[in-house]
Design a protein around this motif. Structure first.
Motif, PDB file in Angstrom:
ATOM      1  N   MET A 285       0.801  -1.230   0.000  1.00 33.06           N
ATOM      2  CA  MET A 285       0.000   0.000   0.000  1.00 33.06           C
ATOM      3  C   MET A 285       0.833   1.280   0.000  1.00 33.06           C
ATOM      4  O   MET A 285       0.295   2.385   0.049  1.00 33.06           O
ATOM      5  CB  MET A 285      -0.916  -0.008   1.229  1.00 33.06           C
ATOM      6  CG  MET A 285      -1.961  -1.106   1.232  1.00 33.06           C
ATOM      7  SD  MET A 285      -3.123  -0.911  -0.125  1.00 33.06           S
ATOM      8  CE  MET A 285      -4.059   0.512   0.429  1.00 33.06           C
TER       9      MET A 285
ATOM     10  N   PRO B 141       4.062   4.967  18.101  1.00 36.46           N
ATOM     11  CA  PRO B 141       4.753   3.718  18.458  1.00 36.46           C
ATOM     12  C   PRO B 141       6.259   3.806  18.207  1.00 36.46           C
ATOM     13  O   PRO B 141       6.718   4.719  17.522  1.00 36.46           O
ATOM     14  CB  PRO B 141       4.124   2.697  17.502  1.00 36.46           C
ATOM     15  CG  PRO B 141       3.723   3.502  16.306  1.00 36.46           C
ATOM     16  CD  PRO B 141       3.346   4.869  16.822  1.00 36.46           C
TER      17      PRO B 141
ATOM     18  N   SER C  30       7.827   2.160  16.205  1.00 36.84           N
ATOM     19  CA  SER C  30       8.030   1.980  14.767  1.00 36.84           C
ATOM     20  C   SER C  30       7.467   3.135  13.947  1.00 36.84           C
ATOM     21  O   SER C  30       7.320   3.007  12.725  1.00 36.84           O
ATOM     22  CB  SER C  30       7.360   0.668  14.345  1.00 36.84           C
ATOM     23  OG  SER C  30       6.028   0.623  14.824  1.00 36.84           O
TER      24      SER C  30
ATOM     25  N   GLY D  78      -2.386   2.322   7.649  1.00 31.39           N
ATOM     26  CA  GLY D  78      -3.248   1.145   7.477  1.00 31.39           C
ATOM     27  C   GLY D  78      -2.792  -0.028   8.332  1.00 31.39           C
ATOM     28  O   GLY D  78      -3.613  -0.729   8.928  1.00 31.39           O
ATOM     29  N   GLY D  79      -1.467  -0.252   8.404  1.00 31.41           N
ATOM     30  CA  GLY D  79      -0.941  -1.353   9.220  1.00 31.41           C
ATOM     31  C   GLY D  79      -1.197  -1.106  10.700  1.00 31.41           C
ATOM     32  O   GLY D  79      -1.538  -2.028  11.452  1.00 31.41           O
TER      33      GLY D  79
ATOM     34  N   THR E 168      -3.698  -3.487  13.123  1.00 30.30           N
ATOM     35  CA  THR E 168      -3.242  -4.239  14.293  1.00 30.30           C
ATOM     36  C   THR E 168      -3.740  -3.594  15.597  1.00 30.30           C
ATOM     37  O   THR E 168      -3.397  -4.052  16.679  1.00 30.30           O
ATOM     38  CB  THR E 168      -1.693  -4.282  14.336  1.00 30.30           C
ATOM     39  OG1 THR E 168      -1.190  -2.959  14.099  1.00 30.30           O
ATOM     40  CG2 THR E 168      -1.132  -5.214  13.279  1.00 30.30           C
TER      41      THR E 168
ATOM     42  N   TYR F  57      16.623  -2.330  14.407  1.00 27.48           N
ATOM     43  CA  TYR F  57      15.927  -3.516  13.884  1.00 27.48           C
ATOM     44  C   TYR F  57      16.188  -3.677  12.381  1.00 27.48           C
ATOM     45  O   TYR F  57      16.507  -4.760  11.898  1.00 27.48           O
ATOM     46  CB  TYR F  57      14.430  -3.372  14.190  1.00 27.48           C
ATOM     47  CG  TYR F  57      13.555  -4.280  13.372  1.00 27.48           C
ATOM     48  CD1 TYR F  57      13.372  -5.614  13.729  1.00 27.48           C
ATOM     49  CD2 TYR F  57      12.912  -3.803  12.234  1.00 27.48           C
ATOM     50  CE1 TYR F  57      12.581  -6.449  12.950  1.00 27.48           C
ATOM     51  CE2 TYR F  57      12.116  -4.629  11.463  1.00 27.48           C
ATOM     52  CZ  TYR F  57      11.953  -5.949  11.822  1.00 27.48           C
ATOM     53  OH  TYR F  57      11.173  -6.778  11.059  1.00 27.48           O
TER      54      TYR F  57
ATOM     55  N   ASN G 105      -6.146 -12.523   3.239  1.00 26.89           N
ATOM     56  CA  ASN G 105      -5.168 -12.875   4.273  1.00 26.89           C
ATOM     57  C   ASN G 105      -5.499 -14.205   4.962  1.00 26.89           C
ATOM     58  O   ASN G 105      -5.602 -14.283   6.202  1.00 26.89           O
ATOM     59  CB  ASN G 105      -5.055 -11.743   5.306  1.00 26.89           C
ATOM     60  CG  ASN G 105      -3.642 -11.627   5.850  1.00 26.89           C
ATOM     61  OD1 ASN G 105      -2.765 -12.430   5.516  1.00 26.89           O
ATOM     62  ND2 ASN G 105      -3.424 -10.651   6.713  1.00 26.89           N
TER      63      ASN G 105
HETATM   64  C1  LIG Z   1      11.235  -2.423  16.236  1.00 25.56           C
HETATM   65  C2  LIG Z   1       9.736  -2.452  16.255  1.00 25.56           C
HETATM   66  C3  LIG Z   1       9.033  -1.708  17.190  1.00 25.56           C
HETATM   67  C4  LIG Z   1       7.630  -1.747  17.220  1.00 25.56           C
HETATM   68  N1  LIG Z   1       6.962  -0.969  18.118  1.00 25.56           N
HETATM   69  C5  LIG Z   1       5.613  -0.978  18.149  1.00 25.56           C
HETATM   70  C6  LIG Z   1       4.900  -0.151  19.067  1.00 25.56           C
HETATM   71  O1  LIG Z   1       5.477   0.623  19.813  1.00 25.56           O
HETATM   72  N2  LIG Z   1       3.557  -0.240  19.079  1.00 25.56           N
HETATM   73  C7  LIG Z   1       2.877  -1.043  18.227  1.00 25.56           C
HETATM   74  O2  LIG Z   1       1.657  -1.064  18.266  1.00 25.56           O
HETATM   75  N3  LIG Z   1       3.522  -1.833  17.356  1.00 25.56           N
HETATM   76  C8  LIG Z   1       4.861  -1.808  17.283  1.00 25.56           C
HETATM   77  N4  LIG Z   1       5.531  -2.593  16.385  1.00 25.56           N
HETATM   78  C9  LIG Z   1       4.770  -3.449  15.484  1.00 25.56           C
HETATM   79  C10 LIG Z   1       4.417  -2.777  14.141  1.00 25.56           C
HETATM   80  O3  LIG Z   1       5.259  -1.712  13.854  1.00 25.56           O
HETATM   81  C11 LIG Z   1       2.994  -2.315  14.159  1.00 25.56           C
HETATM   82  O4  LIG Z   1       2.142  -3.420  14.263  1.00 25.56           O
HETATM   83  C12 LIG Z   1       2.618  -1.506  12.919  1.00 25.56           C
HETATM   84  O5  LIG Z   1       1.399  -0.914  13.157  1.00 25.56           O
HETATM   85  C13 LIG Z   1       2.522  -2.324  11.664  1.00 25.56           C
HETATM   86  O6  LIG Z   1       2.482  -1.432  10.568  1.00 25.56           O
HETATM   87  P1  LIG Z   1       2.956  -1.867   9.123  1.00 25.56           P
HETATM   88  O7  LIG Z   1       2.583  -0.774   8.196  1.00 25.56           O
HETATM   89  O8  LIG Z   1       4.349  -2.299   9.121  1.00 25.56           O
HETATM   90  O9  LIG Z   1       1.988  -3.107   8.876  1.00 25.56           O
HETATM   91  P2  LIG Z   1       2.309  -4.548   8.308  1.00 25.56           P
HETATM   92  O10 LIG Z   1       3.280  -5.241   9.160  1.00 25.56           O
HETATM   93  O11 LIG Z   1       2.626  -4.456   6.867  1.00 25.56           O
HETATM   94  O12 LIG Z   1       0.884  -5.234   8.476  1.00 25.56           O
HETATM   95  C14 LIG Z   1       0.344  -5.518   9.736  1.00 25.56           C
HETATM   96  C15 LIG Z   1      -1.016  -6.207   9.546  1.00 25.56           C
HETATM   97  O13 LIG Z   1      -1.947  -5.288   8.993  1.00 25.56           O
HETATM   98  C16 LIG Z   1      -2.392  -5.728   7.698  1.00 25.56           C
HETATM   99  N5  LIG Z   1      -2.440  -4.515   6.867  1.00 25.56           N
HETATM  100  C17 LIG Z   1      -1.429  -3.683   6.518  1.00 25.56           C
HETATM  101  N6  LIG Z   1      -1.912  -2.642   5.827  1.00 25.56           N
HETATM  102  C18 LIG Z   1      -3.249  -2.832   5.714  1.00 25.56           C
HETATM  103  C19 LIG Z   1      -4.311  -2.101   5.111  1.00 25.56           C
HETATM  104  N7  LIG Z   1      -4.098  -0.947   4.453  1.00 25.56           N
HETATM  105  N8  LIG Z   1      -5.563  -2.590   5.197  1.00 25.56           N
HETATM  106  C20 LIG Z   1      -5.811  -3.755   5.863  1.00 25.56           C
HETATM  107  N9  LIG Z   1      -4.845  -4.479   6.445  1.00 25.56           N
HETATM  108  C21 LIG Z   1      -3.589  -4.015   6.390  1.00 25.56           C
HETATM  109  C22 LIG Z   1      -1.395  -6.777   7.247  1.00 25.56           C
HETATM  110  O14 LIG Z   1      -1.977  -7.729   6.396  1.00 25.56           O
HETATM  111  C23 LIG Z   1      -0.980  -7.382   8.579  1.00 25.56           C
HETATM  112  O15 LIG Z   1      -1.934  -8.320   8.997  1.00 25.56           O
HETATM  113  C24 LIG Z   1       6.930  -2.566  16.310  1.00 25.56           C
HETATM  114  C25 LIG Z   1       7.643  -3.307  15.364  1.00 25.56           C
HETATM  115  C26 LIG Z   1       9.021  -3.248  15.324  1.00 25.56           C
HETATM  116  C27 LIG Z   1       9.749  -4.041  14.279  1.00 25.56           C
END
Ligand SMILES: Cc1cc2nc3c(=O)[nH]c(=O)nc-3n(C[C@H](O)[C@H](O)[C@H](O)COP(=O)(O)OP(=O)(O)OC[C@H]3O[C@@H](n4cnc5c(N)ncnc54)[C@H](O)[C@@H]3O)c2cc1C
Length: 468
Positions: free
Chosen positions: A99, A141, A143, A150-151, A155, A326, A463
């Motif tokens: 996305m 967060p 990250s 969206g991610g 979550t 990371y 998914n």
């Molecule tokens: C070092 C590190 C620190 C982190 N710290 C935090 C933190 O402080 N708090 C926290 O909550 N999380 C944290 N996380 C986890 C992560 O960053 C979060 O879950 C983040 O929200 C995921 O976003 P993403 O865009 O990478 O989603 P992705 O990893 O790409 O996707 C996550 C999920 O959402 C779905 N998805 C993605 N985009 C969409 C969309 N547009 N529509 C529908 N579904 C979608 C995917 O299929 C998957 O199931 C951390 C991760 C790391 C590696």
């Protein structure tokens, strides 16, 4: 399931197809998300091929999903792949919908205190746009520089300022999403409404199993008049825990709270160690002063010793560093902090506050029984949100250690459920925790969720293999 070849061919023949990537290199890039090899999860290596599409608007997302549904091809929504539970990991040959080209900030209103943005924008980019208008997101967060909107919504993520603003669920007002059949739904951006079950809330935390979020409107906040940073150290986890519990009982709520019992390196999980409490309070000057005065009294009455203010400020300024580290580890440019071969994992539970200390003790016994060292026991946001990070060096083989620590995590989750808790407060379920969904929701509860999934996604293309 029909082949991805036919999907690519028909997509390329369609009107205005999105960019497409395929090949072995693409597979290695998308095979895993943040559920890396060193975590307590045995990944099935059955995926032979993925096709990545990069839509630039909602119509392209809808066309991709309609075609995938017609051909019964699995679709995996992908944000930045930082999710920690394998939610964005393909479990079979799939179309990955990346996305990140849908990254526009569409509308900011200072008067209405809201922002509307496309789902593939990073949180950091939204935050930067908002700041130019004197506004900010309430979701921050670790990250933030990489995670997409969206991610984060999918979550139901939680950030450093969750004590003040809640998880992202409490900040999303409305959404646009493409359902598994390709229809586009748009929910009304209203904070409170009494018009039946909320479709917005159903899609939040659904980890891309019920549709692809393409756009979202969020409540945002004026930049605070004042911010104060405080740090305390306590002799033990219990002392700091009681201080936090009392703050919430008296409703002296900070904006950010991070508490950790941090032994020097991996340690005996049954022992107690000195703990540090980070607090950030923001808002009106009078409000901040009043809260800081009360927090100081409560912390000191519970055995806290004030740390130099520069400690808390430093903590705040470096709060996103871990995502850069990371990334270096993932790219092979840096070694994980534990050095040699080991399994490192963590759990983030919601435990009723009157059981947290007992849980801390019993979970330490579980870790000790499995020969797993404690890295950190902590609380985030409030007294009920309890987390453990732990490590086990791979003395025999890495696979065996992964299975071992995975069994430890299972036992910790059973303990949490047995004590009335919920198994994860911010990273979702993905593939890693899916096997515990029956205990989490009960058989009838999980069946109800499965029926919702079946109704919205009759061909189980969206998914598949996650959550349910
Ligand atoms: C070092 C590190 C620190 C982190 N710290 C935090 C933190 O402080 N708090 C926290 O909550 N999380 C944290 N996380 C986890 C992560 O960053 C979060 O879950 C983040 O929200 C995921 O976003 P993403 O865009 O990478 O989603 P992705 O990893 O790409 O996707 C996550 C999920 O959402 C779905 N998805 C993605 N985009 C969409 C969309 N547009 N529509 C529908 N579904 C979608 C995917 O299929 C998957 O199931 C951390 C991760 C790391 C590696």
């Amino acid at each position: 399931m029909q082949s991805l070849e036919r999907f690519i061919k028909e997509l390329e023949e369609s009107a205005s197809p999105p960019a497409v990537a395929t090949g072995a290199e693409v597979l290695s890039q998308y095979r895993r998300d943040g559920l890396r090899e060193f975590r307590a999860y045995v990944a099935p290596e059955v995926v032979e091929r993925v096709v990545v599409v990069y839509p630039e608007d909602t119509l392209q997302v809808s066309n991709v999903v309609k075609l995938a549904n017609k051909l019964r091809v699995a679709v995996v929504p992908f944000g930045a792949g930082t999710g920690l539970m394998g939610g964005a990991m393909p479990l079979r040959d799939s179309v990955m919908v990346d996305m990140r080209r849908m990254n526009r900030c569409l509308h900011i209103s200072r008067e209405n205190r809201l922002v509307t943005a496309e789902a593939g924008i990073t949180l950091e980019a939204v935050q930067a746009k908002l700041r130019t208008e004197g506004l900010m997101l309430g979701h921050d967060p670790w990250s933030l520089p990489r995670a997409t909107l969206g991610g984060s919504i999918s979550t139901n993520g939680m950030g450093y300022t969750a004590a003040g603003y809640g998880s992202i669920r409490r900040q999303v007002l409305g959404l646009e999403a493409v359902l598994p059949t390709g229809e586009v739904v748009e929910t009304r951006p209203a904070e409170d409404s009494s018009v039946g079950p909320s479709l917005t809330q159903l899609l939040i935390g659904a980890e891309g199993t019920l549709g692809i979020i393409t756009k979202a409107t969020l409540r945002v906040h004026l930049l605070p008049e004042r911010q104060s940073f405080l740090g305390y150290e306590f002799e033990s986890f219990g002392e700091g825990f009681r201080a936090i519990q009392e703050m919430y009982q008296r409703r002296v709520i900070p904006t950010g709270l991070d508490f950790g019992e941090q032994p020097e390196g991996p340690s005996d999980p049954e022992a107690e160690y000195p703990s540090e409490l980070f607090l950030m309070v923001e808002g009106l000057t009078e409000e901040v002063e009043a809260k800081v005065a009360r927090i100081t009294r409560i912390s000191e009455a519970n055995g806290g010793r004030r740390k130099d203010d520069s400690w808390a400020l430093d903590f705040w300024q470096h709060r996103h560093d871990v995502i850069y580290l990371y990334e270096k580890v993932v790219r092979g440019e840096a070694k994980p902090w534990w050095g040699g071969e080991a399994v490192f994992d963590f759990v983030h539970f919601y435990i009723p506050s009157d059981r947290v200390l007992q849980f801390r003790k019993l979970s330490g016994q579980v870790l000790a029984r499995h020969g797993v060292s404690l890295v950190e026991a902590g609380l985030w946001k409030q007294a009920e949100l309890f987390s453990l990070a732990f490590l086990k060096p791979a003395e025999s083989s890495l696979e065996e250690t992964v299975r071992d620590v995975s069994g430890t995590v299972d036992e910790l989750i059973q303990l949490c459920h047995g004590m009335g808790g919920s198994m994860e407060y911010c990273h979702g379920v993905g593939v890693k925790l899916a096997k515990h969904m029956v205990q989490e929701h009960g058989q009838a509860g999980l069946e109800a969720l499965r029926r919702i999934k079946q109704a919205l996604d009759p061909n189980n293309i969206m998914n598949p293999g996650k959550l349910y």
